[in-house]
Write an enzyme that holds these catalytic residues in place. Sequence first.
Site, mmCIF file in Angstrom:
data_model
loop_
_atom_site.group_PDB
_atom_site.id
_atom_site.type_symbol
_atom_site.label_atom_id
_atom_site.label_comp_id
_atom_site.label_asym_id
_atom_site.label_seq_id
_atom_site.Cartn_x
_atom_site.Cartn_y
_atom_site.Cartn_z
ATOM 1 N N SER A 201 0.809 -1.224 0.000
ATOM 2 C CA SER A 201 0.000 0.000 0.000
ATOM 3 C C SER A 201 0.840 1.271 0.000
ATOM 4 O O SER A 201 0.399 2.307 -0.514
ATOM 5 C CB SER A 201 -0.938 0.006 1.209
ATOM 6 O OG SER A 201 -0.208 -0.021 2.420
ATOM 7 N N GLY B 245 -1.761 -4.381 1.308
ATOM 8 C CA GLY B 245 -1.775 -5.642 2.034
ATOM 9 C C GLY B 245 -0.787 -6.672 1.555
ATOM 10 O O GLY B 245 -0.645 -7.731 2.181
ATOM 11 N N ASN C 45 4.023 -5.810 5.980
ATOM 12 C CA ASN C 45 2.816 -6.617 6.228
ATOM 13 C C ASN C 45 3.113 -8.071 6.587
ATOM 14 O O ASN C 45 2.180 -8.824 6.889
ATOM 15 C CB ASN C 45 1.904 -6.591 4.991
ATOM 16 C CG ASN C 45 1.346 -5.209 4.714
ATOM 17 O OD1 ASN C 45 0.943 -4.498 5.622
ATOM 18 N ND2 ASN C 45 1.341 -4.819 3.445
ATOM 19 N N ASP D 7 -1.903 7.627 10.055
ATOM 20 C CA ASP D 7 -2.324 6.553 10.964
ATOM 21 C C ASP D 7 -1.109 5.860 11.582
ATOM 22 O O ASP D 7 -1.214 4.745 12.077
ATOM 23 C CB ASP D 7 -3.207 5.538 10.240
ATOM 24 C CG ASP D 7 -2.479 4.857 9.081
ATOM 25 O OD1 ASP D 7 -1.357 5.287 8.736
ATOM 26 O OD2 ASP D 7 -3.033 3.895 8.522
ATOM 27 N N HIS E 82 0.706 4.718 7.211
ATOM 28 C CA HIS E 82 0.600 5.243 5.851
ATOM 29 C C HIS E 82 0.992 6.721 5.811
ATOM 30 O O HIS E 82 0.721 7.477 6.740
ATOM 31 C CB HIS E 82 -0.824 5.054 5.326
ATOM 32 C CG HIS E 82 -1.200 3.618 5.175
ATOM 33 N ND1 HIS E 82 -1.932 2.944 6.138
ATOM 34 C CD2 HIS E 82 -0.926 2.711 4.204
ATOM 35 C CE1 HIS E 82 -2.111 1.687 5.747
ATOM 36 N NE2 HIS E 82 -1.494 1.520 4.587
#
Length: 228
Positions: free
Chosen positions: A47, A74, A104, A192, A195
């Site tokens: 991502s 992901g 991830n 967040d 990101h």
Amino acid sequence: MMEGENSAAVPAPLHDWQGDGRWKDMHARFVNEAKLKEPDVLFIGDSLIAHLANTEVWEQWFEPLHALNFGIGGDETQHILWRIQNGELDIIQPKVVILLVGTNNHKHTPEQVVEGIKTILKCIRQKQPEATILLLTVPPRGRGPNPLREKIKSINTGLACVVSTIDRVQLVDIGNGFVNPDGLISHNDMWDYLHLTKRGYRRAFKPVYDVLLELLDETGFKDDEGVE
């Protein structure tokens, strides 16, 4: 997969837990784009790469360099390995391939993640023998100090050793400046705490842009304006 085998280094499609088929559809779109376009630069990753395509940084810096973005949210190492082995690099001949993956791979150890990334690099080299590969470090994550940050440090240390084992691979550190002296990451850089924001993308990918310009200048690249 054989017992004891590192699943991070074994190609596998992302399981369609949500049932909408988006991952396979995006892969199919990338394969089709590879048939229609002739990029000089290819970004492939999770991502953090996928969201780059929707930023001003992409429009200002990378789109003029004839770049394609093959990022899917992901993705872990095994998913990108599967995508590469199933058509995404079979037709195009980019001068530079840029890889970012690893954040991830939660169920894998740092050593397993590094092995997975090394396997991807070898596959890219096999598919694109003439391309330079830019391997990006995994950025830190989480507002404050946490176990994942320590895992990421171990991964990046391992990657620094890996790049010397494969021809024409450069490691580019994109994580500098995100962790403040108090150990915290600002939401102004990572909204967040994973990101990137617009400011975060500019900070992280300026080193990538600088290296790209040097590499493409060596090949006599001209941008869309026809200026070297």
